[in-house]
Design a protein around this motif. Structure first.
Motif, PDB file in Angstrom:
ATOM      1  N   THR A 127     -14.059  -5.857   8.723  1.00  0.00           N
ATOM      2  CA  THR A 127     -14.516  -4.802   7.827  1.00  0.00           C
ATOM      3  C   THR A 127     -16.011  -4.594   8.030  1.00  0.00           C
ATOM      4  O   THR A 127     -16.697  -5.456   8.586  1.00  0.00           O
ATOM      5  N   ASP A 129     -17.632  -3.483   5.207  1.00  0.00           N
ATOM      6  CA  ASP A 129     -17.950  -3.267   3.794  1.00  0.00           C
ATOM      7  C   ASP A 129     -19.129  -4.097   3.311  1.00  0.00           C
ATOM      8  O   ASP A 129     -19.715  -3.802   2.292  1.00  0.00           O
ATOM      9  N   ASP A 139     -19.415   5.802   0.437  1.00  0.00           N
ATOM     10  CA  ASP A 139     -18.964   6.959   1.206  1.00  0.00           C
ATOM     11  C   ASP A 139     -19.725   8.209   0.761  1.00  0.00           C
ATOM     12  O   ASP A 139     -19.815   8.487  -0.444  1.00  0.00           O
ATOM     13  N   TYR A 146     -16.995   1.558  -0.460  1.00  0.00           N
ATOM     14  CA  TYR A 146     -15.870   1.316   0.444  1.00  0.00           C
ATOM     15  C   TYR A 146     -15.024   0.137  -0.037  1.00  0.00           C
ATOM     16  O   TYR A 146     -13.839   0.057   0.247  1.00  0.00           O
ATOM     17  N   ASP A 147     -15.651  -0.765  -0.792  1.00  0.00           N
ATOM     18  CA  ASP A 147     -14.915  -1.920  -1.327  1.00  0.00           C
ATOM     19  C   ASP A 147     -13.798  -1.490  -2.266  1.00  0.00           C
ATOM     20  O   ASP A 147     -12.830  -2.218  -2.459  1.00  0.00           O
ATOM     21  N   LYS A 151      -7.789  -0.838   2.802  1.00  0.00           N
ATOM     22  CA  LYS A 151      -8.117  -0.988   4.216  1.00  0.00           C
ATOM     23  C   LYS A 151      -7.619   0.222   5.015  1.00  0.00           C
ATOM     24  O   LYS A 151      -8.288   0.698   5.936  1.00  0.00           O
ATOM     25  N   ASN A 154      -9.951   3.144   4.427  1.00  0.00           N
ATOM     26  CA  ASN A 154     -11.207   2.865   5.130  1.00  0.00           C
ATOM     27  C   ASN A 154     -11.068   3.135   6.629  1.00  0.00           C
ATOM     28  O   ASN A 154     -11.985   3.652   7.262  1.00  0.00           O
ATOM     29  N   ARG A 155      -9.938   2.807   7.190  1.00  0.00           N
ATOM     30  CA  ARG A 155      -9.713   3.052   8.622  1.00  0.00           C
ATOM     31  C   ARG A 155      -9.634   4.546   8.905  1.00  0.00           C
ATOM     32  O   ARG A 155     -10.149   5.026   9.920  1.00  0.00           O
ATOM     33  N   THR A 192      -8.076   9.021  -2.871  1.00  0.00           N
ATOM     34  CA  THR A 192      -9.391   9.671  -2.781  1.00  0.00           C
ATOM     35  C   THR A 192      -9.514  10.912  -3.667  1.00  0.00           C
ATOM     36  O   THR A 192     -10.620  11.440  -3.834  1.00  0.00           O
TER      37      THR A 192
END
Length: 253
Positions: A127, A129, A139, A146-147, A151, A154-155, A192
């Protein structure tokens, strides 16, 4: 801890690449440098680096030829090529041997940072992060840490940040994850509160805004640099997003 190898026949380039990023902050505990492909071939087998950065021309040898030979013996390294040449044939050869990116010299720190982050997340299962600087922790579009994101999301965000100049779509991302695009889109929206296409457009708009306000580049060049081949399409999105034209934002309209 990750291991990094940098291969270039110019000692000052090697020193510069060792200092261009805070490698330790990214988890690289060991950095080796080589000035020839022969030395690189020998060191790679011993070091088994997670990432290796090769110059395209090392003396009379080509970096991509060394990478091709290393691929044949199945060394599990992620390769990046850097080059002072923009000739398509070099980039084409680099792509053929599976490099993660082709960076022109002088290497842009932000671009290298993005490539390294992408490799850490996508290839090494790590990561980014825990980076200390705020712009890495938060972001720019979503305004959240991002935490707080999964995952998977985030990718996806990292893919957008490294491939926004290309024709990246939800379908192309879903194919890489071997997932159904509708399902992936629903997951992204739920987490999101934005559609994939909305996030991509917003990210491109923020980049365009920054370049319009900090450079004298032509608007058409900026549009192209953030992934818009159609200038009218760019103007429509820009006005819809900011409520003003690019020239108004620059203060010339």
């Amino acid at each position: 801890m990750y291991k990094l190898m940098i291969v270039d026949d110019e000692p000052q380039i090697l020193e510069g690449m060792k200092r261009i990023l805070d490698w330790k902050q990214y988890g690289f505990g060991r950095i080796e440098t080589c000035e020839s492909t022969e030395e690189a071939m020998s060191k790679v087998i011993d070091l088994m680096p997670d990432v290796a950065i090769f110059d395209v021309c090392i003396g009379k040898q080509f970096g991509y030829d060394a990478i091709r030979r290393l691929n044949e013996i199945q060394i599990p390294t992620n390769y990046i090529i850097m080059s002072g040449y923009s000739e398509f044939k070099y980039a084409q050869e680099a792509i053929r041997c599976g490099v993660k990116d082709y960076l022109l010299k002088p290497v842009d720190r932000i671009k290298l940072q993005q490539v390294i982050e992408k490799i850490i997340v996508e290839e090494l299962g790590g990561t980014v992060d825990n980076m200390s600087s705020d712009h890495l922790n938060k972001d720019p579009v979503l305004g959240v840490s991002y935490d707080s994101l999964s995952k998977l999301v985030n990718r996806i965000l990292l893919m957008i940040k490294t491939e926004y100049t290309q024709n990246i779509t939800l379908k192309s991302v879903a194919e890489r994850f071997q997932m159904n695009s509708t399902y992936l889109g629903q997951l992204f929206l739920k987490e999101t509160t934005m559609k994939f296409s909305e996030y991509l457009m917003a990210y491109r708009m923020l980049l365009a805004q920054e370049r319009i306000q900090s450079t004298d580049e032509k608007i058409s060049s900026i549009a192209f640099s953030v992934g818009y081949n159609n200038l009218n399409y760019f103007y429509t999105h820009f006005h819809g997003f900011f409520g003003k034209s690019p020239s108004d934002l620059r203060g010339k309209g």
